[in-house]
Design a protein around this motif. Structure first.
Motif, mmCIF file in Angstrom:
data_model
loop_
_atom_site.group_PDB
_atom_site.id
_atom_site.type_symbol
_atom_site.label_atom_id
_atom_site.label_comp_id
_atom_site.label_asym_id
_atom_site.label_seq_id
_atom_site.Cartn_x
_atom_site.Cartn_y
_atom_site.Cartn_z
ATOM 1 N N ALA A 163 0.834 -1.198 0.000
ATOM 2 C CA ALA A 163 0.000 0.000 0.000
ATOM 3 C C ALA A 163 0.871 1.251 0.000
ATOM 4 O O ALA A 163 0.577 2.232 -0.688
ATOM 5 C CB ALA A 163 -0.927 -0.010 1.211
ATOM 6 N N PRO A 169 -9.808 5.087 10.424
ATOM 7 C CA PRO A 169 -9.666 4.383 9.144
ATOM 8 C C PRO A 169 -10.842 4.668 8.225
ATOM 9 O O PRO A 169 -11.913 5.085 8.680
ATOM 10 C CB PRO A 169 -9.624 2.914 9.543
ATOM 11 C CG PRO A 169 -10.267 2.860 10.876
ATOM 12 C CD PRO A 169 -10.006 4.164 11.547
ATOM 13 N N PHE A 174 -11.585 -0.208 6.969
ATOM 14 C CA PHE A 174 -10.649 -0.743 5.986
ATOM 15 C C PHE A 174 -9.421 -1.383 6.632
ATOM 16 O O PHE A 174 -8.631 -2.006 5.968
ATOM 17 C CB PHE A 174 -10.219 0.354 4.998
ATOM 18 C CG PHE A 174 -11.092 0.417 3.793
ATOM 19 C CD1 PHE A 174 -12.479 0.456 3.932
ATOM 20 C CD2 PHE A 174 -10.559 0.426 2.518
ATOM 21 C CE1 PHE A 174 -13.297 0.500 2.829
ATOM 22 C CE2 PHE A 174 -11.374 0.468 1.401
ATOM 23 C CZ PHE A 174 -12.750 0.513 1.549
ATOM 24 N N ASN A 175 -9.265 -1.167 7.932
ATOM 25 C CA ASN A 175 -8.119 -1.765 8.610
ATOM 26 C C ASN A 175 -8.428 -3.157 9.140
ATOM 27 O O ASN A 175 -7.599 -3.802 9.747
ATOM 28 C CB ASN A 175 -7.648 -0.861 9.741
ATOM 29 C CG ASN A 175 -8.773 -0.585 10.719
ATOM 30 O OD1 ASN A 175 -9.954 -0.802 10.407
ATOM 31 N ND2 ASN A 175 -8.418 -0.113 11.903
ATOM 32 N N TYR A 196 -7.264 -1.822 2.236
ATOM 33 C CA TYR A 196 -6.471 -0.658 1.847
ATOM 34 C C TYR A 196 -5.668 -0.951 0.591
ATOM 35 O O TYR A 196 -5.524 -0.114 -0.286
ATOM 36 C CB TYR A 196 -5.521 -0.246 2.973
ATOM 37 C CG TYR A 196 -6.156 0.680 3.978
ATOM 38 C CD1 TYR A 196 -6.687 1.896 3.555
ATOM 39 C CD2 TYR A 196 -6.222 0.363 5.328
ATOM 40 C CE1 TYR A 196 -7.274 2.754 4.459
ATOM 41 C CE2 TYR A 196 -6.800 1.218 6.238
ATOM 42 C CZ TYR A 196 -7.332 2.416 5.800
ATOM 43 O OH TYR A 196 -7.903 3.264 6.681
ATOM 44 N N PHE A 209 -5.485 9.252 0.856
ATOM 45 C CA PHE A 209 -5.398 7.826 1.197
ATOM 46 C C PHE A 209 -4.315 7.617 2.249
ATOM 47 O O PHE A 209 -4.513 6.920 3.247
ATOM 48 C CB PHE A 209 -5.069 7.033 -0.069
ATOM 49 C CG PHE A 209 -4.779 5.587 0.190
ATOM 50 C CD1 PHE A 209 -5.797 4.655 0.203
ATOM 51 C CD2 PHE A 209 -3.483 5.151 0.443
ATOM 52 C CE1 PHE A 209 -5.540 3.319 0.454
ATOM 53 C CE2 PHE A 209 -3.218 3.823 0.697
ATOM 54 C CZ PHE A 209 -4.249 2.898 0.706
ATOM 55 N N LYS A 221 -4.584 5.676 5.783
ATOM 56 C CA LYS A 221 -3.893 4.410 5.914
ATOM 57 C C LYS A 221 -2.926 4.456 7.095
ATOM 58 O O LYS A 221 -2.842 3.536 7.908
ATOM 59 C CB LYS A 221 -3.140 4.118 4.617
ATOM 60 C CG LYS A 221 -2.169 2.963 4.680
ATOM 61 C CD LYS A 221 -2.917 1.648 4.600
ATOM 62 C CE LYS A 221 -1.989 0.467 4.768
ATOM 63 N NZ LYS A 221 -1.497 0.340 6.156
#
Lengths: 310, 303, 589
Positions: C269, C387, C395-396, C412, C477, C481
């Motif tokens: 990522a 997140p 998303f985590n 992610y 993003f 993230k």
């Protein structure tokens, strides 16, 4: 307060002389091969560390304690280290790229800059933090009373200003009067024609790097003496300021570099005192000045206007 | 016409019959249209140097004008004033009666295209891409359309590609469409530059030394190309040192000396004009060409 | 100029140069000897001791003799390269020299990396020669083998890579492409995970990784020379849309490979963030030719905008907006700043522009450091950014689809793959359009571009604006993230790194920017044990790249000739050769 103003002007002049000294190297190198040598700031930094190394590891105590012994030795050490590094970098990093696209030497100079900084950080004992720099001149401060306050002037600051101005003057004489200086000017005008005239451009370019490094190395030692400690970031920071100064004064112009340096020094100290945000933003103002100058008068104070080619 | 008009060596003076056979064909073009480009009292001052002094002339539709003069006479400076690269110190340039904009890009939009004395192609683009760039001003393609590649994008790209193909064929470079401009032979680079200029759909084409560095055949091909361009209804102004080339190509010739327009007239008039001979060359007519070329050789290295 | 067709024969090899000419008659022998030496080196012991951290990975110690067929790891790579070299030397194929040279360099890289590592770890040359009665000359023998391979390959002359004109039926080509991309996927996963996670617990990860990289590089060089890669590349050009879809699917399938752990997903990522940013920078630098030394500021602006709109406790704005909206806002704000930073281009050119952009970058960092307007958190940064959430799913979190358990970070990863794909799409479309051509024209010759009617001012600002938007996009993003936004992530060094990524990969190309970003952000992960030397090596690498391969790893067909050294500049010939058969062309692929 008048004394505050005067103190800031004194600070500005001292820093400005130093920046002017470094700017001379930028301006000469750019004048001759149109390269913004980002690594020149590191050359200055390396000079300071070179002198420090000599002081710490080579000088016997009785010399360490007497500034009039130590100062010339340190200046020589700083100059030698800086010149050595600059000549090596010209020879091995820039010369092979003489005919490469313009981006290549610029990126290379960034790489050299990072590498030099890291060499010191990794290999110089204790360089991960700031290191105290020895006293190299009459210790103490000359204070002048002004109205209700005092203006302190460190003797090492006076030394810095005097040395910077003398060196700048000497360099100017060298470039304008000497045979080699004439070769430098010829090479900066047109390298190929200079070659036809029997000038060896490679030698001239090395000499230019060496001269710039000489001044930067001496500047590094004087910086250490005045600010009493050095760290590995001083090269990049002061290098950018010096480049700004060189542009401000008109790139390729020796007098311009000194005047530009003094202007940058004054802007930094005065803006740090009087502009909103205080000293935390003094860098920002320098960059603002840089942008404004580049946009509205890219030829600087003393530079000539460039004509559009077609 | 064939290569016999072209001069392989620098010394030969053009002989009369060559010139006269050429003229009728030139005159066959329509040199009598209305004025499209007009320069009035154009003066250009660089510091203490007066590069152009009160230059006036008009260019008619479908006309080919030659601009000659020794190096430093201000020919390229005049081009730069005509194309908006320089703002004249005084005087004005107008296109179809409207003042010329002070911006090369807008000048091109208005229909004046040029080539450069030292070839200024986009070296790392292919020949076809160079010409496509020339279509820039005539393409209807917004940045958004550039991004989305919708139907209108495809239409405009197809149109540009088609024009490009035709133009490359017109200048005889079809086989090099995919070649990088830098890799083309010198003469072909000059032709590609002309194709690129034509891609902007100009009404006026300014050619700065289109045959410099060319051999006899290439020069002759360029002459034919310029006639063909004129036949498309495009007015042409040519700067050239090769006076024979100019005299056999142009409807009218302007002689520029030290920034001043000395003589203007048909090739025959200019050739025989004692003022040209006297003031510009200071030598008897027979030596005209030789003198011009001597001047040219001397000045080769100066811009 | 006409197309130069060459028959595949030894005669067309470029004449051997200088001292190697004398060896020309022994070319084949040398290649075979080199291959054999490589094999011997692979089977010899490499270390005279057992490393403190346990056996050197992949059985590189004396224990080798106890299981003679347990060759794995770098020794397997050596065996493969050595065998391949011998086979190529014996079998009639075109461009032999170039193929074997590639293999040879691979062998040299493997030998040096492992030999050096064992030497350093073992405390001296005794570790790879002889000490305490044991001998281990594997590294030396393999190194000599590699050198002999390269010498033997070069002595016989280096042909241009073979050009295959073979065209197959659509379905067959699709299948071949599918297999090729599957291999690429597995290779990427293998490279990414090779050596494992760097750090104190895994001190040899860097050596294993570099060694593997050397092996892969050698193999790729050989395959490229054989013409296989060029053939597949042209095939994928013919089936563009299919290729794009398959590649995207392949990228999305990475979590299903050995790289499907939380750690590698995070690394991937991060690479994605920098790849997207590098592609944005590529518009400014690679297409429009405008050097930007403060570009990372736009990533930072995107990150701080997202942080402030995330509902993080430390943000002064304190509103929380849905993530898609935040993405757009971050891009727009960064784009506005991009236009401001780009506006001096109206008056400033070349080096001076580089300095102006550097100055803007510094102003951004200093301001962020001083917590300007309370928006950046200063040295405290903005921590605890929540997140991204979609349909109530953070998303985590990890994902379970049926029997499939995917680690956290996968979402992610998927998101950044989509972002990178979008950024690539933007770049690719713009490059092949009126706008893109105008940018390239400006890069090539600004005055001529203006004479062609290009209004250079707005078009240059547009380059900055769009480039900055893409970075802002990635920045939004990045903030989510990472969970924090700190000025420290956006300093000058990061700008230089991004620039280096673009240049290392090859200016003006998409694969270049991605590859460059990957290399520059994977290497530090792998070489954690050398963390102290990271920047030093980075600086030196910049110098060396500019010296020896300024055109980058994947040069743009356009720039290739421009940045390559004069002697090697391959003329670009139109591809109009007869179909079928393996004709050798001097064409660049």
């Amino acid at each position: 307060m008048l004394s505050t103003l005067l103190s800031q002007i004194v600070n500005g002049l001292v820093l400005g002389s130093l920046i002017g000294l470094i700017a001379l190297g930028y301006t000469m190198v750019y004048g001759i091969i149109q390269l913004i040598n980002f690594a020149h700031g590191e050359v200055f930094m390396v000079g300071a560390y070179g002198a420090l190394a000599m002081f710490t590891y080579l000088l016997p105590t009785f010399i360490q304690q007497q500034w009039y012994f130590a100062l010339p030795l340190l200046l020589i050490a700083g100059a030698v280290v800086s010149v050595g590094v600059a000549v090596a970098m010209e020879r091995f990093a820039y010369r092979p790229l003489r005919n490469a696209p313009k981006l290549a030497p610029l990126i290379t100079s960034l790489g050299v800059s990072i590498a030099l900084q890291e060499v010191i950080r990794v290999f110089y004992p204790g360089a991960t933090a700031a290191i105290p720099f020895p006293n190299i001149f009459i210790p103490g401060t000359w204070t002048i009373s002004v109205g209700d306050g005092v203006v302190p002037i460190k003797y090492s600051g006076i030394l810095l200003v005097v040395v910077a101005l003398v060196l700048a003057y000497a360099l100017n004489m060298f470039v304008e009067r000497s045979r080699m200086g004439r070769a430098m000017r010829a090479t900066s005008q047109d390298r190929d024609v200079a070659r036809l005239m029997g000038i060896n451009p490679d030698r001239v370019i090395v000499l230019t790097f060496a001269l710039g490094a000489l001044l930067a190395g001496i500047g590094g030692v004087l910086y250490g003496g005045f600010y009493t400690n050095i760290n590995i970031d001083i090269g990049f920071q002061n290098g950018i300021f010096a480049f700004t100064a060189a542009v401000l004064g008109g790139i390729g112009n020796i007098r311009g570099a000194v005047v530009g340096g003094l202007a940058i020094g004054l802007i930094k100290s005065l803006a740090g005192q009087y502009m909103p945000g205080g000293s935390a933003y003094d860098y920002v103002w320098i960059f603002v000045v840089l942008i404004v100058v580049l946009v509205f008068r890219p030829q600087g104070f003393f530079g000539e206007t460039e004509r559009v080619r077609a | 016409m064939s290569g016999r008009h072209a001069r392989p060596d620098m010394n030969g003076t053009g002989n009369e019959s060559d010139v006269t056979t050429a003229i009728p064909m030139v005159a066959g073009g329509s040199a009598s249209g209305s004025t499209i480009l007009q320069a009035s009292g154009v003066t250009m001052q660089f510091g203490g140097l007066r590069a152009l002094n009160d230059v006036s002339f008009g260019l008619s539709e479908g006309e080919i004008i030659g601009l000659i003069g020794p190096n430093g006479a201000g020919k390229t400076t005049l081009f730069n004033c005509l194309t908006g690269l320089y703002a004249p110190t005084s005087g004005a340039v107008s296109l179809r009666g409207n003042p010329m904009p002070q911006d090369p890009a807008r000048v091109t939009e208005q229909g004046v295209a040029r080539t450069f004395q030292n070839i200024r192609l986009f070296p790392s683009m292919t020949a076809a891409e160079n010409v496509m760039v020339g279509r820039h001003v005539r393409m209807k393609q917004s940045p958004l359309s550039s991004l989305l590649h919708g139907p209108s994008f495809r239409r405009s790209e197809a149109e540009a590609a088609e024009r490009t193909e035709k133009l490359l064929a017109f200048v005889g470079l079809s086989q090099f469409a995919g070649e990088l401009a830098r890799n083309l032979p010198y003469g072909d680079q000059r032709r590609l530059e002309i194709a690129r200029a034509l891609a902007t759909d100009p009404a006026v084409l300014l050619l700065d030394e289109p045959t410099a560095g060319m051999n006899a055949q290439e020069t002759e091909a360029t002459r034919q190309l310029i006639f063909a361009i004129r036949d498309l209804g495009i007015s042409v102004v040519v700067i050239e040192h090769d006076t024979k080339f100019i005299f056999t190509l142009c409807d009218r010739v302007l002689v520029l000396v030290q920034g001043e327009l000395l003589v203007e007239g048909s090739p025959d008039e200019v050739r025989g004009d004692p003022r040209v001979v006297e003031a510009y060359l200071g030598a008897p007519p027979d030596e005209v060409d030789a003198q011009i070329h001597a001047a040219e050789d001397e000045g080769e290295n100066h811009r | 100029m006409t197309t130069i067709e060459k028959a595949p024969s030894q005669a067309l090899a470029e004449p051997p140069r200088g001292r190697l000419a004398a060896l020309a008659p022994y070319t084949s022998v040398l290649r075979i000897v080199g291959g054999v030496l490589t094999l011997v080196g692979a089977f010899l012991p490499w270390a005279t001791f057992v490393l403190n951290d346990g056996p050197y990975p992949e059985g590189a110690t004396l224990e080798f003799f106890s299981e003679p067929f347990g060759v794995s790891g770098f020794r397997l790579h050596l065996v493969l390269l050595g065998l391949a070299s011998i086979v190529v030397a014996l079998v009639p194929v075109a461009a032999k020299g170039r193929i074997v040279r590639g293999f040879g360099w691979g062998v040299i890289a493997i030998s040096i990396v492992n030999g050096l590592y064992i030497t350093v770890e073992g405390g001296g040359f005794g570790a790879i020669t002889a000490s305490d009665g044991t001998a281990a000359f594997g590294a030396f023998v393999a190194l000599v083998g590699g050198v002999v391979l390269v010498v033997g390959a070069t002595a016989g002359g280096i042909d241009p890579p073979t050009h295959w004109d073979l065209k197959l039926g659509r379905v067959v080509e699709w299948l071949i492409l599918l297999v090729a991309y599957a291999i690429v996927l597995l290779l990427v996963a293998a490279v990414l995970t090779s050596g494992g996670q760097g750090g104190a617990a895994n001190p040899f990860s860097g050596a294993v990784f570099l060694s593997f990289l050397g092996a892969v590089g050698g193999a790729i060089a050989g395959l490229h020379a054989s013409g296989l890669l060029g053939w597949i590349a042209r095939m994928s050009e013919r089936h563009r849309i299919y290729s794009v879809i398959v590649l995207l699917l392949a990228a999305l399938a990475l979590p299903l490979t050995s790289a499907g752990t939380e750690y590698w997903m995070t690394v991937a990522a991060n690479i994605g963030v920098y790849a997207a940013t590098a592609i944005g920078l590529n518009i400014v630098v690679g297409l429009a030719g405008l050097l930007d030394l403060g570009y990372v500021a736009f990533l930072g602006i995107g990150a701080f905008v997202a942080a402030n709109l995330s509902g993080a406790a430390a943000s002064v704005v304190g509103i929380e907006l849905p993530f898609p909206l935040v993405l757009v806002i971050a891009a727009v704000v960064a784009g506005c700043f991009g236009a401001v930073v780009g506006s001096p281009t109206l008056r400033v050119r070349g080096d001076y522009l580089a300095i102006v952009t550097l100055a803007f970058g510094e102003i951004f960092v200093r301001s962020a450091q001083n917590n300007i307007g309370g928006l950046t958190g200063g040295s405290n940064s903005i921590p605890n950014i929540p997140p991204v959430e979609l349909f109530g799913k953070g998303f985590n979190e990890s994902v379970t689809i049926g029997a499939l358990n995917l680690p956290s970070g996968v979402l992610y990863y998927v998101l950044i793959v989509l972002i990178v794909a979008a950024v690539m799409w933007v770049f690719g479309n713009l490059k092949n359009s009126r706008l893109g051509r105008a940018w390239i024209a400006i890069r090539e010759d600004e005055d001529a571009a203006r004479a062609m009617g290009i209004r250079t001012g707005p078009i240059k600002i547009l380059a900055f604006l769009i480039g900055a938007m893409l970075a802002g996009f990635a920045g939004a993003f990045f903030a989510h993230k990472l969970g924090t936004a700190s000025y420290e992530s956006f300093r000058f060094l990061e700008s230089v790194t991004l620039l280096a990524a673009v240049i290392l990969g090859g200016m003006g190309t998409i694969p270049g920017a991605v590859l460059g970003a990957s290399v520059l952000f994977v290497l530090p992960e792998k070489l954690r044990e050398f963390a102290d030397y990271r920047l030093l090596l980075f600086g030196l690498a910049l110098v060396l790249i500019m010296r020896f391969r300024p055109q980058g790893l994947v040069p743009d067909a356009h720039r290739r000739a421009e940045l390559a050294p004069e002697s090697e500049a391959p003329p670009d010939h139109p591809d109009d050769g007869p179909a079928g058969g393996t004709t050798v062309k001097a064409a660049a692929t």
